[in-house]
Scaffold this active site. Structure first.
Site, PDB file in Angstrom:
ATOM      1  N   HIS A   1       0.822  -1.215   0.000  1.00  0.00           N
ATOM      2  CA  HIS A   1       0.000   0.000   0.000  1.00  0.00           C
ATOM      3  C   HIS A   1       0.858   1.267   0.000  1.00  0.00           C
ATOM      4  O   HIS A   1       0.368   2.333  -0.353  1.00  0.00           O
ATOM      5  CB  HIS A   1      -0.951  -0.002   1.200  1.00  0.00           C
ATOM      6  CG  HIS A   1      -2.073  -0.988   1.042  1.00  0.00           C
ATOM      7  ND1 HIS A   1      -3.229  -0.687   0.369  1.00  0.00           N
ATOM      8  CD2 HIS A   1      -2.204  -2.273   1.457  1.00  0.00           C
ATOM      9  CE1 HIS A   1      -4.035  -1.744   0.372  1.00  0.00           C
ATOM     10  NE2 HIS A   1      -3.432  -2.721   1.024  1.00  0.00           N
TER      11      HIS A   1
ATOM     12  N   GLU B   1      -5.306 -13.179   0.516  1.00  0.00           N
ATOM     13  CA  GLU B   1      -6.119 -11.975   0.751  1.00  0.00           C
ATOM     14  C   GLU B   1      -6.990 -11.730  -0.478  1.00  0.00           C
ATOM     15  O   GLU B   1      -6.526 -11.170  -1.471  1.00  0.00           O
ATOM     16  CB  GLU B   1      -5.221 -10.748   1.004  1.00  0.00           C
ATOM     17  CG  GLU B   1      -4.517 -10.762   2.354  1.00  0.00           C
ATOM     18  CD  GLU B   1      -3.839  -9.429   2.684  1.00  0.00           C
ATOM     19  OE1 GLU B   1      -3.862  -8.515   1.838  1.00  0.00           O
ATOM     20  OE2 GLU B   1      -3.301  -9.321   3.797  1.00  0.00           O
TER      21      GLU B   1
HETATM   22 ZN   LIG Z   1      -4.134  -4.639   1.131  1.00  0.00          ZN
END
Ligand SMILES: [Zn+2]
Length: 294
Positions: free
Chosen positions: A213, A263
């Site tokens: 990120h 994820e």
């Molecule tokens: Zn993430």
């Protein structure tokens, strides 16, 4: 006496008319000379300009060997059609180049920038990426805290989210770019909460610089929970993500390579061509970089 005076007046009139005619003649000659000269100058300028254009084209052509051979064939034919033909060859090459690379990020391979525990970003990366960050439109996200994304990714992200929404899938950005500084604060808080054990803290919160990120190239969608996998948003992304250059960054069965558990909500922009290749070969970003970028 009066006759003489009349004669004198007539002579004076004739003289004045003659002077006027001579003056007009001179002015006419000057005007024609000036206009002729200016035409010559503008013609020269045009010739010079067209020469410059074709030499510029030749320079851009010389960067690609394929085009050199085809353009030299053209140059050997009629000179007057050289410029237009070279231009069309360059245009077709540029077009195919754009199709291949897909986006501006590809120029410096930033689209396949690999960030993980072994490849952390420097603290200075915040300064590098910040000029490229743009705000995501409010209708594309479901939070008001993290709202920024890399400008090279945004056209693809917005097109993808809007396409999903048009098809009745309520895809929304939850978490895009996070700064190194923000990640550092998160990590330090976690370290404090586990009594100063950094290794233990790192199993829950990524160390600063090791979170993807921090790049501005990835997005968490809707809910960062396992249940995202069973939503229409995930189904849609799995089918269409690669059409917009996005890949499931931490897939099932790749944890030993990525170092991150599965994820379903975390999608990374790599560009359309790379995304298609990765999916075709069933490889993750670490494997792709190792195979094609080393
Ligand atoms: Zn993430």
């Amino acid at each position: 006496m009066s006759n003489k005076r009349e004669m004198a007046i007539k002579r004076r009139r004739r003289f004045i008319i003659l002077v006027c005619l001579v003056f007009l003649l001179i002015v006419g000659i000057i005007v024609s000379i000036v206009s002729c000269a200016s035409k010559k100058v503008s013609k020269k300028k045009t010739e010079k300009k067209s020469t410059t254009t074709s030499s510029e084209e030749t320079v851009s052509v010389s960067s690609n060997e394929d085009i050199i051979s085809s353009s030299s064939e053209i140059i050997s034919s009629n000179e007057s059609v050289v410029a237009s033909k070279v231009e069309s060859v360059v245009a077709s090459k540029v077009k195919s180049k754009v199709e291949v690379t897909g986006n501006q990020l590809d120029k410096n391979y930033q689209n396949i920038l690999l960030v993980n525990e072994k490849n952390p970003l420097p603290e200075s990366y915040d300064n590098e990426v910040s000029p490229y960050l743009v705000k995501i439109d409010a209708d594309l996200r479901n939070n008001n805290n993290n709202t920024m994304i890399h400008s090279g990714v945004y056209p693809y992200l917005s097109a993808m989210v809007r396409a999903a929404q048009r098809e009745g899938v309520n895809l929304k950005v939850l978490s895009p770019y996070r700064s190194y500084a923000y990640q550092k604060r998160l990590f330090e808080n976690q370290v404090r909460s586990v009594g100063g054990d950094e290794a233990k803290a790192a199993t829950v919160v990524a160390r600063p610089g090791t979170s993807e990120h921090n790049t501005g190239l990835c997005v968490d969608f809707n809910i960062a929970e396992d249940e995202f996998e069973s939503t229409p948003m995930f189904t849609w992304l799995s089918k269409h993500g690669e059409e917009y250059g996005f890949i499931l960054r931490y897939p099932k069965g790749k944890q030993d390579i990525t170092g991150i558990v599965y994820e379903s909500w975390h999608w990374r922009f790599v560009g359309i061509k790379v995304a298609e290749k990765m999916n075709d070969e069933g490889i993750c970003l670490e494997e792709y970089v190792n195979k094609y970028a080393k």
